[in-house]
Design a protein around this motif. Structure first.
Motif, PDB file in Angstrom:
ATOM      1  N   PHE A  10      26.287 -19.626 -37.559  1.00  0.00           N
ATOM      2  CA  PHE A  10      25.991 -20.176 -36.241  1.00  0.00           C
ATOM      3  C   PHE A  10      27.069 -21.179 -35.821  1.00  0.00           C
ATOM      4  O   PHE A  10      27.539 -21.160 -34.682  1.00  0.00           O
ATOM      5  N   THR A  11      27.478 -22.030 -36.737  1.00  0.00           N
ATOM      6  CA  THR A  11      28.506 -23.037 -36.442  1.00  0.00           C
ATOM      7  C   THR A  11      29.819 -22.383 -36.079  1.00  0.00           C
ATOM      8  O   THR A  11      30.494 -22.790 -35.122  1.00  0.00           O
ATOM      9  N   GLU A  12      30.208 -21.347 -36.812  1.00  0.00           N
ATOM     10  CA  GLU A  12      31.458 -20.652 -36.510  1.00  0.00           C
ATOM     11  C   GLU A  12      31.384 -19.940 -35.163  1.00  0.00           C
ATOM     12  O   GLU A  12      32.352 -19.954 -34.394  1.00  0.00           O
ATOM     13  N   LEU A  13      30.235 -19.315 -34.874  1.00  0.00           N
ATOM     14  CA  LEU A  13      30.061 -18.668 -33.577  1.00  0.00           C
ATOM     15  C   LEU A  13      30.215 -19.684 -32.450  1.00  0.00           C
ATOM     16  O   LEU A  13      30.914 -19.440 -31.452  1.00  0.00           O
ATOM     17  N   MET A  14      29.566 -20.834 -32.591  1.00  0.00           N
ATOM     18  CA  MET A  14      29.598 -21.834 -31.535  1.00  0.00           C
ATOM     19  C   MET A  14      30.955 -22.526 -31.442  1.00  0.00           C
ATOM     20  O   MET A  14      31.339 -23.003 -30.371  1.00  0.00           O
ATOM     21  N   THR A  15      31.700 -22.563 -32.533  1.00  0.00           N
ATOM     22  CA  THR A  15      33.076 -23.074 -32.475  1.00  0.00           C
ATOM     23  C   THR A  15      33.927 -22.172 -31.601  1.00  0.00           C
ATOM     24  O   THR A  15      34.637 -22.638 -30.695  1.00  0.00           O
ATOM     25  N   ARG A  16      33.860 -20.870 -31.839  1.00  0.00           N
ATOM     26  CA  ARG A  16      34.647 -19.928 -31.053  1.00  0.00           C
ATOM     27  C   ARG A  16      34.147 -19.863 -29.607  1.00  0.00           C
ATOM     28  O   ARG A  16      34.937 -19.763 -28.665  1.00  0.00           O
ATOM     29  N   LEU A  86      16.344 -23.972 -35.794  1.00  0.00           N
ATOM     30  CA  LEU A  86      15.922 -24.978 -34.818  1.00  0.00           C
ATOM     31  C   LEU A  86      16.194 -26.396 -35.323  1.00  0.00           C
ATOM     32  O   LEU A  86      16.705 -27.249 -34.588  1.00  0.00           O
ATOM     33  N   SER A  87      15.885 -26.657 -36.579  1.00  0.00           N
ATOM     34  CA  SER A  87      16.076 -28.000 -37.134  1.00  0.00           C
ATOM     35  C   SER A  87      17.539 -28.348 -37.353  1.00  0.00           C
ATOM     36  O   SER A  87      17.923 -29.517 -37.329  1.00  0.00           O
ATOM     37  N   GLU A  88      18.384 -27.325 -37.554  1.00  0.00           N
ATOM     38  CA  GLU A  88      19.790 -27.567 -37.882  1.00  0.00           C
ATOM     39  C   GLU A  88      20.723 -27.535 -36.665  1.00  0.00           C
ATOM     40  O   GLU A  88      21.917 -27.798 -36.788  1.00  0.00           O
ATOM     41  N   MET A  89      20.177 -27.204 -35.478  1.00  0.00           N
ATOM     42  CA  MET A  89      21.049 -26.924 -34.340  1.00  0.00           C
ATOM     43  C   MET A  89      21.900 -28.113 -33.930  1.00  0.00           C
ATOM     44  O   MET A  89      23.088 -27.975 -33.630  1.00  0.00           O
ATOM     45  N   ARG A  90      21.345 -29.301 -33.890  1.00  0.00           N
ATOM     46  CA  ARG A  90      22.121 -30.477 -33.499  1.00  0.00           C
ATOM     47  C   ARG A  90      23.315 -30.672 -34.435  1.00  0.00           C
ATOM     48  O   ARG A  90      24.456 -30.845 -33.980  1.00  0.00           O
ATOM     49  N   ALA A  91      23.097 -30.637 -35.720  1.00  0.00           N
ATOM     50  CA  ALA A  91      24.186 -30.828 -36.676  1.00  0.00           C
ATOM     51  C   ALA A  91      25.216 -29.712 -36.552  1.00  0.00           C
ATOM     52  O   ALA A  91      26.432 -29.968 -36.620  1.00  0.00           O
ATOM     53  N   CYS A  92      24.750 -28.483 -36.367  1.00  0.00           N
ATOM     54  CA  CYS A  92      25.680 -27.349 -36.235  1.00  0.00           C
ATOM     55  C   CYS A  92      26.529 -27.474 -34.973  1.00  0.00           C
ATOM     56  O   CYS A  92      27.745 -27.222 -34.995  1.00  0.00           O
ATOM     57  N   LEU A  93      25.920 -27.857 -33.861  1.00  0.00           N
ATOM     58  CA  LEU A  93      26.655 -27.980 -32.604  1.00  0.00           C
ATOM     59  C   LEU A  93      27.648 -29.139 -32.645  1.00  0.00           C
ATOM     60  O   LEU A  93      28.763 -29.035 -32.116  1.00  0.00           O
ATOM     61  N   ASP A  94      27.262 -30.242 -33.284  1.00  0.00           N
ATOM     62  CA  ASP A  94      28.212 -31.353 -33.457  1.00  0.00           C
ATOM     63  C   ASP A  94      29.445 -30.886 -34.232  1.00  0.00           C
ATOM     64  O   ASP A  94      30.586 -31.174 -33.847  1.00  0.00           O
ATOM     65  N   GLU A  95      29.201 -30.157 -35.304  1.00  0.00           N
ATOM     66  CA  GLU A  95      30.316 -29.684 -36.126  1.00  0.00           C
ATOM     67  C   GLU A  95      31.152 -28.654 -35.373  1.00  0.00           C
ATOM     68  O   GLU A  95      32.384 -28.640 -35.478  1.00  0.00           O
TER      69      GLU A  95
END
Length: 299
Positions: A10-16, A86-95
């Protein structure tokens, strides 16, 4: 795929996704700009549109942001209650924002209030800004990404009107805002309008209105007529592309509303510049995805 692997995916997808957000306009905006370009009749307006499309082509060719101001990153999320992250989304989006700042690259725009210090990675207190809407009985999420640049944020305003001002007061406020500061937002503009009973709801809805596609209509028939009326009126102001006069000052007007208190009527205005950096992605529970705003694009 375990939870940790899903979070990394998810983090890599949102980075790109966040990197693409600043480089390629969504399909609806690109189409509308091409239509407006054909309508120009003056030399100066044609020159402005030529510069816009030269810029878009260069951004694609060089794989760089189309504007040096890549804004403050905002995400408007409609997330299923059963989405596994759902619980990890904030941390993933920040990263994801931290990574995209380096990889895209993005200009460093997050300045901490009171400290007046730039964090250097586009994250900070409540930034990236995240607006949440929880969708029952769903395990996917729809994410609208937006780059709120300095120019397009300058006209942002909201006000609670006196009860007697009514809808004419709303119209006057909209035109006052665009006439006063619309030129700062690099026209042609996408104008987002929120109408509600309190100032914070109207302001929030005006920004959410910018997440709707250009050419979409308010669900209420009267609201759709109101959008059309405001668009026609703003186009008669003759701000034109780049604020240098010419045919059409806005690419569209989107209105969102919320029920109000009987004695209160509030209005908010947000604007998107010609380079309206908005993208929409749907991510499923298994981390497969679809780019809604950029059809056929893979990340």
């Amino acid at each position: 795929m375990n939870q940790q692997e899903k979070a990394e995916r998810f983090t890599e997808l949102m980075t790109r996704f966040t990197s693409v957000l600043g480089k390629i306009l969504p399909d609806d905006v690109a189409t509308r700009l091409a239509e407006l370009r054909k309508e120009q009749t003056s030399d100066i307006s044609r020159i402005v549109y030529d510069a816009m499309f030269d810029d878009l082509a260069a951004a694609r060719r060089l794989n760089v942001p189309l504007c040096q101001d890549t804004g403050v990153i905002q995400y408007y999320i409609e997330v299923g209650a059963n989405f596994p992250l759902l619980s990890e989304m904030r941390a993933c989006l920040d990263e994801a924002v931290r990574r995209a700042t380096i990889e895209a690259p993005l200009r460093q725009n997050a300045v901490q209030i009171f400290d007046e210090r730039n964090t250097g990675n586009n994250t900070g207190v409540r930034v990236p800004w995240i607006d949440w809407e929880i969708i029952p009985d769903s395990d996917s999420c729809l994410i609208h990404g937006y780059m709120a640049g300095g120019g397009c944020s300058l006209p942002g305003a909201a006000k609670v009107l006196m009860p007697a001002e009514g809808y004419m007061g709303i119209v006057k406020f909209i035109f006052d805002v665009i006439c006063d500061r619309g030129v700062n937002a690099c026209p042609p503009l996408l104008v987002g309008i929120g109408i509600a009973g309190s100032v914070e709801v109207a302001a929030e809805l005006s920004k959410k209105a910018l997440m709707r596609p250009v050419g979409s209509k308010n669900a209420n028939e009267i609201g759709a007529d109101f959008e059309k009326m405001i668009e026609e009126g703003l186009n008669k102001i003759n701000i034109g592309p780049g604020g240098l006069t010419g045919t059409k000052s806005v690419m569209g007007v989107n209105v969102e509303q919320a029920a109000r208190h009987p004695s209160c009527l509030a209005v908010g205005v947000s604007t998107g510049c010609w380079g309206h950096r908005r993208a929409t992605i749907r991510i499923n529970a298994d981390m497969s995805y679809e780019m809604i705003s950029h059809k056929g694009m893979t990340l």
